[in-house]
Structure formats: structure tokens, C-alpha cells
Design a protein around this motif. Sequence first.
Motif, short mmCIF file in Angstrom:
data_model
loop_
_atom_site.label_atom_id
_atom_site.label_comp_id
_atom_site.label_asym_id
_atom_site.label_seq_id
_atom_site.Cartn_x
_atom_site.Cartn_y
_atom_site.Cartn_z
N ALA A 69 0.98 -1.37 0.12
CA ALA A 69 0.26 0.03 -0.04
C ALA A 69 1.41 1.55 -0.29
CB ALA A 69 -0.33 0.04 0.74
N ALA A 70 0.41 2.23 -0.47
CA ALA A 70 1.13 3.14 -0.93
C ALA A 70 1.21 4.20 0.97
CB ALA A 70 0.41 4.14 -1.82
N GLN A 71 2.44 5.09 0.97
CA GLN A 71 3.16 5.16 2.52
C GLN A 71 3.42 4.75 3.25
OE1 GLN A 71 4.43 8.13 2.24
NE2 GLN A 71 3.97 8.49 -0.06
N ALA A 72 3.58 2.92 3.01
CA ALA A 72 3.57 2.40 4.03
C ALA A 72 5.07 2.14 4.22
CB ALA A 72 2.87 0.21 3.51
N THR A 73 4.97 1.77 5.84
CA THR A 73 6.63 2.27 6.15
C THR A 73 6.76 0.92 7.21
OG1 THR A 73 6.39 4.59 5.69
CG2 THR A 73 7.58 3.97 7.65
N HIS A 74 8.32 0.79 7.45
CA HIS A 74 8.93 -0.29 8.18
C HIS A 74 9.36 0.02 9.08
CE1 HIS A 74 8.80 -4.45 9.94
NE2 HIS A 74 9.54 -3.87 9.54
N ARG A 75 9.74 -0.05 9.92
CA ARG A 75 11.01 0.80 10.62
C ARG A 75 12.03 -0.38 11.31
NH1 ARG A 75 7.13 5.17 11.17
NH2 ARG A 75 8.18 7.26 9.86
N VAL A 76 13.45 -0.07 11.36
CA VAL A 76 13.97 -1.14 12.07
C VAL A 76 15.00 -0.83 13.25
CG1 VAL A 76 15.41 -2.69 11.58
CG2 VAL A 76 13.60 -3.22 9.97
N HIS A 77 15.11 -0.96 14.08
CA HIS A 77 16.20 -0.07 14.70
C HIS A 77 17.33 -1.48 15.40
CE1 HIS A 77 13.81 3.02 15.69
NE2 HIS A 77 12.77 2.70 16.20
N MET A 78 18.42 -0.79 14.98
CA MET A 78 19.49 -1.81 16.06
C MET A 78 20.69 -0.67 16.17
SD MET A 78 20.87 -2.82 12.19
CE MET A 78 20.02 -3.82 11.27
N GLU A 79 21.86 -1.40 16.81
CA GLU A 79 23.00 -0.11 17.49
C GLU A 79 24.29 -0.74 16.56
OE1 GLU A 79 23.12 -1.66 21.53
OE2 GLU A 79 21.60 -0.51 22.23
N VAL A 80 24.77 0.38 16.06
CA VAL A 80 26.25 0.05 15.74
C VAL A 80 27.03 1.03 16.53
CG1 VAL A 80 25.25 -0.43 13.36
CG2 VAL A 80 25.61 2.42 14.30
N MET A 81 28.51 1.13 16.41
CA MET A 81 29.54 1.41 16.91
C MET A 81 30.97 1.69 15.59
SD MET A 81 32.31 -0.79 19.39
CE MET A 81 30.80 -1.21 21.07
N PRO A 82 31.07 2.58 15.97
CA PRO A 82 32.02 3.60 14.78
C PRO A 82 33.20 3.43 15.40
CG PRO A 82 30.79 5.12 16.06
CD PRO A 82 30.13 4.25 17.32
N LEU A 83 34.10 2.83 14.27
CA LEU A 83 35.16 2.07 14.92
C LEU A 83 36.33 3.06 14.45
CD1 LEU A 83 35.45 -1.01 12.95
CD2 LEU A 83 34.40 -0.63 15.52
N PHE A 84 36.15 5.01 13.82
CA PHE A 84 37.02 5.79 13.26
C PHE A 84 36.22 6.93 14.23
CE2 PHE A 84 38.10 2.27 10.57
CZ PHE A 84 38.78 1.79 10.99
N ALA A 85 37.31 7.97 14.10
CA ALA A 85 36.77 9.45 13.97
C ALA A 85 36.50 9.93 12.72
CB ALA A 85 37.53 9.79 15.37
N GLY A 86 35.91 10.93 12.53
CA GLY A 86 35.79 11.92 11.24
C GLY A 86 33.69 11.74 11.40
N TYR A 87 33.91 12.38 9.64
CA TYR A 87 32.70 11.87 8.68
C TYR A 87 32.59 11.05 8.47
CZ TYR A 87 32.03 17.37 9.61
OH TYR A 87 31.41 18.46 10.75
N LEU A 88 31.58 10.35 9.01
CA LEU A 88 31.90 8.68 8.42
C LEU A 88 30.32 8.16 7.85
CD1 LEU A 88 32.90 6.30 10.98
CD2 LEU A 88 34.22 7.76 9.54
N PRO A 89 30.98 7.79 6.12
CA PRO A 89 29.22 7.16 5.65
C PRO A 89 28.49 6.84 6.46
CG PRO A 89 31.31 6.16 4.45
CD PRO A 89 31.88 7.48 6.10
N LEU A 90 27.33 6.44 5.86
CA LEU A 90 26.48 5.41 6.50
C LEU A 90 26.50 4.31 6.16
CD1 LEU A 90 25.52 8.30 8.03
CD2 LEU A 90 23.26 7.31 7.41
#
Length: 1259
Positions: free
Chosen positions: A1138-1159
Motif C-alpha cells: 500500500a502507498a506510504q506503508a512504512t516499516h522501521r528497523v532499529h539496531m545498534e552500531v559502533m563507529p570504529l574511527f573518528a571523522g565524518y563517516l558515511p552511513l
Amino acid sequence: MDAPEEPQPPVVYTMENKPIVTCAGDQNLFTSIYPTLSQQLPREPMEWRRSYGRAPKMIHLESNFVQFKEELLPKEGNKALLTFPFLHIYWTECCDTEVYKATVKDDLTKWQNVLKAHSSVDWLIVVVENDAKKKNKTNILPRTSIVDKIRNDFCNKQSDRCVVLSDPLKDSSRTQESWNAFLTKLRTLLLMSFTKNLGKFEDDMRTLREKRTEPGWSFCEYFMVQEELAFVFEMLQQFEDALVQYDELDALFSQYVVNFGAGDGANWLTFFCQPVKSWNGLVLRKPIDMEKRELIQRQEATLLDLRSYLFSRQCTLLLFLQRPWEVAQRALELLHSCVQELKLLEVSVPPGALDCWVFLSCLEVLQRIEGCCDRAQIDSNIAHMVGLWSYAMEKLKSLGYLCGLVSEKGPNSEDLNRTVDLLAGLGAERPETANTAQSPYKKLQEALSSVEAFEKHYLDLSHATIEMYTSIGRIRSAKLVGKDLAEFYMRKRSPQKAEMYLQGALKNYLAEGWALPVTHTRKQLAECQKHLGQMENYLQTSSLLASDRHLTEEERKYFCQEILSYASQQEDNPGHKVVLPMHPFARLKDLHFDPPNAVVHAGGVLTVEITVCSQMPVPVLVDQIAVNVHFSIEKNNYRKTAEWLTKHKTSNGIITFPAEASLFPVSQNSLPALDLSEMLERSPSDNSLNTTGIICRNVHMLLRRQESGSSLETSSGLVLEDGAHVLKCSSVTLQPGDNKIAFRTQAKEPGTYTLRQLRASLGPVWFVLAHIHPIVQYDVYSQEPQLHVEPLADSLLAGIPQKVKFTVTTGHYTVKNGDSLQLSNVDAMPILCQADNRAVVYSNSREECSTASIRIQSSDKVTSIGLPAAPAYHVIEFELEVLSLPSAPAAGGDTNILGTPEPHRKQKDRQQTDHCMVTTDHKVSIDCPWSIYSTVIALTFSVPFRTTHSLLSAGTRKYVQVRIQNLSELDFELSDSHLEDMGHATDLRLAPLNTQSQQLIHSKQSVFFVWELTWTQEPPPPLHCQFSVGFSPASGEQLTVSLKPYTYEFQVENFFTLYSVRAEILPASGAEYCRTGSLCSLEVSITRLANLLDVDKDDALVESEEYFSTKLMYEVVDNSSNWAVCGKSCGVISMPVAAQATHRVHMEVMPLFAGYLPLPDVRLFKYLPHHSAHASQLDADSWIENDNLSVDKHLDDQLDCSSVRSRGSTHSASSSEHKGLPMPRLQALPAGQVFNSSTGMQILVIPSQDDHVLEVSVT
């Protein structure tokens, strides 16, 4: 030197001389003891230690016991050791004191006084004890009393000089012990006397030798002194030491003679320069030649007398030492050295006298050796004796020539008088050989008595010498003797006997490479052949001599004239031919072909030029020089073309023949190098250096004989070859040295022609080179006409005019006016006609003959190309332009769309083909005027471009991108780019975003074109496009034809956006920024943008009571390793359709380096259940390679994707429990249906505060 007071009787020198021991006192007593004493004394050897460090020797002592007389004691200055008493013994058996005092003591005193008067200290007193006399006289003192008295009276300081001999005639142990003590004492005193007196004698002799430079010194006197020492050694049976004394005398005299020859002469040598009046040879049958010894003692001996006596003594000692073969060796050296010494001393010798002396001496030595050796020993040691046989033969031959015994007419009166004088100089025959039938004296007398006797003795000696040399392997020496025999036979007018020996010697010299002996023997052989009337052999030998550089110019001209004279005299008999080898007459040096490759077509002209080096000393007019040619047709010879023959022939056309450095089979270059080493010869007595020199250790390799199977001088069976193909040149004058001769021939029948024989004729005399080597050939070919078409560039490019070269090889066909090539037209490859197309005609040797225009006429099906007229075996070349229409292969629906993953296994192959141009083959059929069959040629064109397309998305907006890659080496100019919808859909529109109408594309570069795609109907229909662009070379050349544009077709389906994916990372609660090593929250939103469509109707669609849903699988992947996903990184969701049907997923991530990191990336896949119809069609790769995927059994459960792998365009799932069975699978969504709005977004990550090492990621 004081003269003796009264003459002494002469000493008789015999081999039985022994050291003298005098006996005084009781002579009857000594007489009774003498037999036992003479037997016991020599039984035990004694070690004799000599002075000057000479090695000790074991000797057996013998003595000559004589009665004591004062006359035997030597006077002062007497140097005769043979008569010198070495020991004096006084014998007594007195056992009565009264008798001792009355007579014995006085007698002993007188005896000792005489010895003291003559300074003789070598004496011994022997007291003999007799038990029988003791019993008869009871009032006598004990024996020791008499001995003690004698020792006290006469042996105060030398008590050992008085010894006791107890009962010498009895056989008891006491007697034996007494004898042993006495004999030991006697031997010791004798050795002491020998050592002392010989040492003093040697010192006196050495002093006398050192005075040899003083005036008045006499060699003969010194000779007698040193010979006395030799006699003593011989008396002691020390023959080696005795021989050394004579060798030293020999060396001393030889050195004086050499010095005399050098101008440094001694006065005493004048005694030996007397004219030779007697030449009776060596005397070896007596131990000592007293007659010659007395001549030496009186200084009346000649050189030959001294040498004869000295050698006779050396011979005697060598025979005692059982070295008879050294006698032969020394004798040969002596005879040769005597001849030289007579010349150095300028001694007057009658002609032939020395020859007689040498001849007699050789036979004397040989008979002396034969007399002391058996036949087996003689046969095994011929090598030591053959030199004497050969020397005797040479001297007998010299006597024969001197006395006229070799001439045809025999000796004249002068020769007879000379013979009588020579025989008179021999004197009377010696008594020791008077009864011997074959004594040297009788043999020489008989040989000089008549011609027949001389010939018999000379031939016997020669044949025996040859046989001996042959038996020991000295073939060279045997042949040399044979050569002397041949010379003898020639003097006797018997050339038929001489030829055999000359041929044998010549064969040996040729085999071993002796140049000068070969020349000399050939001269003798030529004379022999001329006498025998062997004209063919004589002419062959004459040709060899005429070319021999070792002869004088006059001799060479003589032998050359012999050949020319024979050739001019035999012109009346033309049928007779004399065939001789070419190499002595002339030598073939090189050969030159014109044309250089020695390949000519049938009917062509070939020139053969040879260089001949004449070996003759004068110009020679040759009637004819010819080359015999052998013709052959090889198998498949008709297949040989001019190109093939040219590749397999020499380029310069010059063939050089190897120079014959020598006619000998043994080349100097093939011999091993000299192996030289130093040679030192030292004296055996004092180890002083006698001679030094160098010796060759590998002389056996350098001088070894080379056997050959047949005579190298006989005619080798040369045969004149007959054939139809002969190259001739008549009346040629060959100058000495190089001469060039040219032969010209016209080729007729195709095949291979081999030059076999070279021959030159002078009347009936033919000089033939039987085989020309290396092989020389020329080829005549008959070639079929051929057409060859090839591009001028490395590769032909489609879409632009390209030049193609046509080559017509006429072969045996003659191209006439009106002949043309008929080409079948191909729609995709038209032939372009230029205003002026010209053809060039070349000869077979690539020389330009003419140029002409060609006529090209085209119709719908055929293009006719008119050929210019050309004769046979020529080449016609011209160029034409052809054009292949450009086209690109049609692209599949979505295979080249950007974002569609390809299987990993195909990416490597694709990378290899990215830089390869697509090729197209065009086959053209050509009809030639010389053949009824068509010739089919294939031209390969390469498309210079490679084109790909991709679909780009920005939310719901879509863009089509076309990439053109220039793969060629040329630069092109692109113009009028256009993208057209081939379906002509009304609800689709393409808006170009390119602003430039013309663009330049360089080699190996790419150009991109972009259009925006809009539509009015939802969902939009598939897009079928055709891309076209005009192109031309960027060189700016004016083209005579308009070029068609380059086109490319492709399709795009399912390009509308169906799902929107958004990812967001939030820092931990209470924190403003994300920190390295701290957990952050990742929220993924998946939104559907459309209601149910046809693309959703598949196995993933699930219908419920309220709505439709489809199963999707999401996967969070960080390919740059900037993030660590904690927990589940993937899962299966049920997405409402159906139009505009949305599903969200939550999870945890840990950055390994400092700086501007791509997702991290978020990927979507369709999740197809296991009962899907597609599941049964899974390929084996999907089952096997993805067997680690876990499948959730409940729809709403999350899937643990810690072991999920993404590969290619599909994901397959299988369980370890159900390995190999059809399982649920993943299907990738088309790239246009999923839009990830987080792509390209970055988030700031700051380092944690407790980090000691700061790692920053910069993207």
C-alpha cells in the motif's frame, strides 16, 4: 814426481785383481791357515761408510795374501792403488818366553821399523794358540803372558792390533768363536784402510783435477790416476762406482772438446789432433785393451783411440751390471759425438775412414750384445739396437757411393785405389775375431770387394733395419730407410723396385703432414714414373709439383711445361683422355648468382660467375671450362612459389668455398698444444746439476701416425659425368692467381639444378673437381597466377573509409587489355571509387616497370576492376577504399544498467573484453580472368566504439545515461547525438541534458550523454530506445563520401521507484555527538510509494483479509569497515502493499574511527518462500555456495544474518540441516525500484576521551 829407484814389473790388469795384504812372521803357519781364511773372509758382508755423505754400501771383502817384502811398500808419489798393500799381518804361534825373547821379538821389531819407515800404520799381529804344543812344553808360560808381552812391547796404545786365534784347524765352538772375532777384526781393519787410503787418493786426484787450468797439466796423466780409482772400485766389485769414474772422464774430455770448438783450447788437446791413420773400430771382446791404454799412458793416442778405450771400459762395466741395452744406447751416442768431435778438433781424416770406423764399431757392439743375451731378450729389445743397425747401413751406403759400388758402370781405378787405402787402414784382423766367420772386419772387407757383394750386404742390412723399425712401430724411420733403398734402386736403374718404397714414404708423409719431405719424395717419384712410362701418374705428380710453393720458380715452371707439352703432343689422338684432380691445377674460391637469390622463372636468364685461383706458375690457355649441372624435379616442386624460394635462398647470392689450407689430412689446428716441462739431470755421486733442458710430455700425441686406407697420390677413379645440362666457357686464359669466369644460361624446364662437376680441359688432359661442396643449386619455377588482398593498416575500422591493397602475381599468365576482376557486392561494405585509381606493374625483381589507371565499374551485384596489361612473372599492385557500416550489438533489457550486480565469476572476463573492439567479417567473392573458380576473401572490420547505458535515480525522477568509449587509436568528432523511443509511447518523454552539439572524443577516452525520463501514466511502460550519433575522424581530412551515424539500441524496464529507504544514526542518549567505541542507534525506514502493481504479483505476495503484503529481506552492510553492527544485521519483514506503508528497523552500531563517516548501506531483496515455483529451478551454484543462510520459521521473527553473504544478482538460502534441497531464496529488486535517500550522507564521529592513539577516517 820422483822416479822410482828401480824399474818395477808391469802390473797385469785383470778382473781377478784383489786388495793386497802382506803376511810376515811364520810363513808355514800362514800357509796352513790360508785355505780356511780365504774361504771365510768374503762370506759375511760389511757395511762400508764413505766420506762426503755418500750412501753406505754392503761389500764382500776378498784379499790377495802375499809374503811381506819391503819392495811391496809404496814409494812416495806412487799413485798405483792396485799394488798398494792395504794391510800388513804378522803371524806367530810362539808360546815360549825364551823363544819370544830370542827371535820373535827381534823379528817383530824389524817388521814394525820397516812399516814406520814407509809411514804404514795399517798392521795386525796374530798369535795362534795350539793346544798340542802346550802339552809338549810344560815349562811354558800361559798364553796370555806372550800376548801381554807383545801388547806391552808393540801395542801400547793399540791393544786391539794384537788378536788371538785359538786352534784354527780344529772344529770346535771355541775355535769358531775365535775365527769370528778374528775375521771381524780383519774386515774392520781392511775397511778402515780402504776408507783412509781411498779418501787420501781421491783428495790427491781432486787436487790434480783442480790444476787442470795450469800450464803443463796433462789429461792423459789425470786419466791414468782416475782410472786407478775405477780399478779399485772394480776390484771391490763396486761396478757402479767404477762406471761413474769413466763417465766423469768422458764428460771432462767432452767439455774440453766443446770449449776447443768455441775457441778456448787446452794445450794437451793437440796430442789428440793427430791425423787418423787407423780406423779398426771398437774393441769390446777384451776386458782391458792394454794396447790403447799404453798409447794413452804414453800420450800417443788419437781421439779415436781414447774414445775406443774409454767406451770399451764402460761397456765392460755395463755388462757386469747386466745393462746391455744401455751399451747400445751409449754406443750410438758415442759414434755420433765422435764424428762431431773430429770436426771440432779439425782432425785430418781420410775420406771414408770415419765411415769404416763407425760401421765396424756398430757391428762390434751388436755382436758383443748378442754374445751375452739370448734370442728372446734380443727380440724384446730391438728398439735399443735398431739405431745401430740403421747407422751401420747409412755408413755402408756412404762407402758404396764413395768407392763407386753403386754406379751403373762399377768402380773405376780411382775408386779401387780408394778402396785399397781404406782396407789398409783397418790393419790386420784382431786375434780374438780371426776365427769368427761373420766378424765385422770380414763383413766390411767382403762388402767392399765387389759390386755384387756390396749390394747383398747393403740390401740385407736395409731389409733387416726396415723389419726392425716396423716391428717396434717406428714406421716413419722404416719409410725413411725405404726411401734410401729407392734412391739406391734408381742409381741401379731399377725404377720398378724404387716406386714401391717411394709410394710408401709419400703416403706416410702425406698422412702426417710433413710438407718438405712430401715435396722431395714427389720429385723422386716423378722421375721414377717418367722412367717407367706411367704418363697419367707422372702428369698428376707434375701438377702437384707445379703448384708446390716449396719448389723454386724454375722447378715449378719445368713441371708445368711437362703438362703443357704432353697436352700439345697428344692432339692427334683426340679419343684418349687423361683425367686428373682439379685441386693442384686450380681452386674454386667462390660463386656468384645473378639474380642473387638463385631463383629464376621459366624462360628467364641466369648468370653464374665463378672465381678460380690458378695454382700454375705461368698463364695457361684452357680449351674449355665447363660446369656439369644435374636436373631434378622434387616431389611437390610445383608448389614452390617465388616467395617460398626467396625465403629459403641466400640473399647476397655469393657462395664461398672453404680454402684448402693443406692437402694433408692432419691439420696443424687439430693438433694438441705442446705440453712442455723442465728437465733437470743430476750427478748420481754428489747430486750436482749436470744438464738442464725442456722435454715435451705429449710428443706421442704430436708425432703419432695417421693411418690412411689408400694411397693419397694415386688417381681416385675420377669420372667425367655426362649430362644434357652443361655450362661452358671456351678459350679461357687462366692467369696465376684469381680469375673470374661467367656462365650465362636461359632457364627452361622448372625444377632444381645442382652444380655437380667443374672441369677444365687442355687437349686430352682434363682437370676435374669431382664434387662441388658445399652443394650449389639454382631453382627454376613456373608459378600459378595469384591474387592477394590485405589491409594497409593493422586493422580496418568500421564506419570510415579504409584502404585495401590488391596484389596480382601474374605467374605464367600474361594479363591482356580488357582483363578484369569481378567482385560481388556486399550491402554492408560498399567499394568507394576515387577519381584516379592507379596500378603499378613491377618485375619479378621488384623493379617498377609501368603505371596505369584502373577502371572501376559498379552495378547492383558486381563491381568490375579493369587490370592493366602485364607480361608473365610480373606483379600488379593497386589500392581501393572500402567502407563498412557501423553498428553496435543490441543491449539486453537490464544487463548493462548501473546498479544491477553481475555474477562475480563473470566480472574478470568482462574486464578483459572491455578494451577489445567488436569485429565484423565481410566475405567477398572475386572472379579472376585466369581461373574458372571464384576466390573468396574475408575482410575483418573493428567497431571503434563500445557503448553502455545506465539508469540514474533521484527520488522518483529518472535519468538515462549513455556512455561511448573510443577503443581505437584515432580521435573522432561526435555530432548530432539523439535518443529516440522506438515504441513511440505517448506518455513517455526524453528531455536531453546535453548542451554541446559537437564533441571531440580522444583515443581510449569516453563521452557521456544524459536524458531525463518523464511519464504521465502510472506505472510507465517499458522503454525501447535507439541512440544515434554522427562521427568523423578528427584529422580534418575532406571525405569524398558522407558517413552514416553510429547507432546503439537498448531497453529499460521497471524503472519507476517502488521503495524508499532512509537510514539515520543517533548518538547515545545524553550525548551530543557519536564517539568511537560507543554504541549508537541506527534507525532504518522502508517506505512503499505505490499500491499493488503487476510487478508485485509473484510468490512473495501474501494475501490476507485486510491487505496484501510482500516479504522483503533487508541487510545492513558496511563495505568500508567504518562501523561494527551489533546484533542482527539483516532480517525478513512483511511489507504491506500500500502507498506510504512504512516499516522501521532499529539496531545498534559502533563507529570504529573518528571523522565524518558515511552511513552503512541498506539493501533490499525479495524473500521467496520455499514452495515457490522458482525454487525448483535453482542452479547448483546457489545451493552449494550459500549453504550458511539461516531461515526463520515464523513470519514475524527476525532473521539472524551474521553469516549472510551477498554474491551477484541473487542470494540463495539453505540450511546445514537441509543441505542440497530447494530452500527459500532471495531476489534482488531492480535498481530503479529502490531509492536510498541516505546514500552519500555522513555523520560526525568524535574520538573518545581516553584514547591514547587517535585514528581519524577521512572520506
